[in-house]
Enzyme design. Structure first.
Site, PDB file in Angstrom:
ATOM      1  N   CYS A 115       0.835  -1.205   0.000  1.00  0.00           N
ATOM      2  CA  CYS A 115       0.000   0.000   0.000  1.00  0.00           C
ATOM      3  C   CYS A 115       0.868   1.251   0.000  1.00  0.00           C
ATOM      4  O   CYS A 115       1.680   1.458   0.911  1.00  0.00           O
ATOM      5  CB  CYS A 115      -0.923  -0.008   1.221  1.00  0.00           C
TER       6      CYS A 115
ATOM      7  N   CYS B 260       0.427   3.420   3.136  1.00  0.00           N
ATOM      8  CA  CYS B 260       1.105   2.841   4.307  1.00  0.00           C
ATOM      9  C   CYS B 260       2.608   3.128   4.233  1.00  0.00           C
ATOM     10  O   CYS B 260       3.245   3.419   5.258  1.00  0.00           O
ATOM     11  CB  CYS B 260       0.849   1.339   4.390  1.00  0.00           C
TER      12      CYS B 260
ATOM     13  N   ASP C   7      -1.269  16.246  -1.785  1.00  0.00           N
ATOM     14  CA  ASP C   7      -1.460  15.373  -2.939  1.00  0.00           C
ATOM     15  C   ASP C   7      -0.367  15.658  -3.965  1.00  0.00           C
ATOM     16  O   ASP C   7      -0.043  16.806  -4.251  1.00  0.00           O
ATOM     17  CB  ASP C   7      -2.852  15.607  -3.548  1.00  0.00           C
TER      18      ASP C   7
ATOM     19  N   HIS D 242      -4.258   0.682   8.235  1.00  0.00           N
ATOM     20  CA  HIS D 242      -4.723   0.443   6.878  1.00  0.00           C
ATOM     21  C   HIS D 242      -6.185   0.019   6.879  1.00  0.00           C
ATOM     22  O   HIS D 242      -6.564  -0.970   7.496  1.00  0.00           O
ATOM     23  CB  HIS D 242      -3.887  -0.626   6.163  1.00  0.00           C
TER      24      HIS D 242
ATOM     25  N   ASN E 214     -13.557   9.259  -2.272  1.00  0.00           N
ATOM     26  CA  ASN E 214     -13.877   8.341  -3.368  1.00  0.00           C
ATOM     27  C   ASN E 214     -13.894   6.919  -2.825  1.00  0.00           C
ATOM     28  O   ASN E 214     -13.018   6.540  -2.039  1.00  0.00           O
ATOM     29  CB  ASN E 214     -12.842   8.472  -4.487  1.00  0.00           C
TER      30      ASN E 214
ATOM     31  N   GLY F  40     -14.216   6.122  -8.319  1.00  0.00           N
ATOM     32  CA  GLY F  40     -12.985   6.813  -8.715  1.00  0.00           C
ATOM     33  C   GLY F  40     -11.845   6.664  -7.728  1.00  0.00           C
ATOM     34  O   GLY F  40     -10.868   7.415  -7.778  1.00  0.00           O
TER      35      GLY F  40
ATOM     36  N   HIS G  42      -6.402   2.804   0.232  1.00  0.00           N
ATOM     37  CA  HIS G  42      -6.233   3.110   1.667  1.00  0.00           C
ATOM     38  C   HIS G  42      -7.117   4.333   1.882  1.00  0.00           C
ATOM     39  O   HIS G  42      -6.870   5.384   1.271  1.00  0.00           O
ATOM     40  CB  HIS G  42      -4.745   3.398   1.961  1.00  0.00           C
TER      41      HIS G  42
ATOM     42  N   HIS H  70      -9.043   7.601   2.390  1.00  0.00           N
ATOM     43  CA  HIS H  70      -8.502   8.957   2.536  1.00  0.00           C
ATOM     44  C   HIS H  70      -9.585   9.985   2.256  1.00  0.00           C
ATOM     45  O   HIS H  70     -10.472   9.767   1.438  1.00  0.00           O
ATOM     46  CB  HIS H  70      -7.295   9.185   1.619  1.00  0.00           C
TER      47      HIS H  70
ATOM     48  N   HIS I  78      -9.972  13.750   0.805  1.00  0.00           N
ATOM     49  CA  HIS I  78      -9.344  14.870   0.098  1.00  0.00           C
ATOM     50  C   HIS I  78      -9.844  16.174   0.710  1.00  0.00           C
ATOM     51  O   HIS I  78     -11.052  16.330   0.938  1.00  0.00           O
ATOM     52  CB  HIS I  78      -9.754  14.895  -1.378  1.00  0.00           C
TER      53      HIS I  78
END
Ligand code: 5GP
Ligand code: ZN
Length: 112
Positions: free
Chosen positions: A4, A7, A30, A46, A86, A92, A97, A99, A101
């Site tokens: 990952c 990770c 990002d 994770h 997402n 998308g 993992h 997250h 945004h």
């Protein structure tokens, strides 16, 4: 999860532009920003996606969400920001993992 990418970023094995870290979460820029400010907020454990969550993750997810305004303001987003999660291929999601945004500032496209 050895394969990952997030990770590996959390472990420091892949470099990232970290902006915040505590015992539960890691926050970094990002690599391919879609607006002037584009952060990723990830749990240190994770978890694949929203679909992996159970009641035991309630406090963790609450912590992530409650941190968002502070993280946005620390980037100068004093007049609002956008959050996106997402989920799965049709949602998308490219990195498996979970997250959140945080997007804001110049270049933020109108969403709806
Ligand atoms: P998703 O499409 O899964 O919701 O978002 C994954 C995000 O991770 C994308 O916006 C992508 O630019 C970002 N990303 C992918 N690989 C890396 C990386 O190695 N470092 C950083 N900082 N961001 C990454
Ligand atoms: Zn992971």
């Amino acid at each position: 999860m050895t394969d990952c990418i997030f990770c590996k970023i959390i472990a420091g094995d892949i470099p990232s532009a970290k902006v915040y870290e505590d015992d539960q979460i890691f926050v970094f820029k990002d690599i391919n920003p879609k607006a002037a400010v584009h952060l990723l907020v990830v749990p240190k454990i994770h978890l694949d996606s929203l679909e992996s969550l159970t009641g035991e993750h309630q406090a963790l997810i609450g912590h992530m969400i409650l941190k968002l305004p502070e993280l946005a303001k620390a980037q100068g987003l004093n007049n609002g920001f956008r959050t996106i999660i997402n989920t799965g291929p049709d949602g998308g999601q490219e990195v498996g993992h979970i997250h959140i945004h945080i997007l804001g500032g110049k270049g933020l496209a109108k969403f709806n």
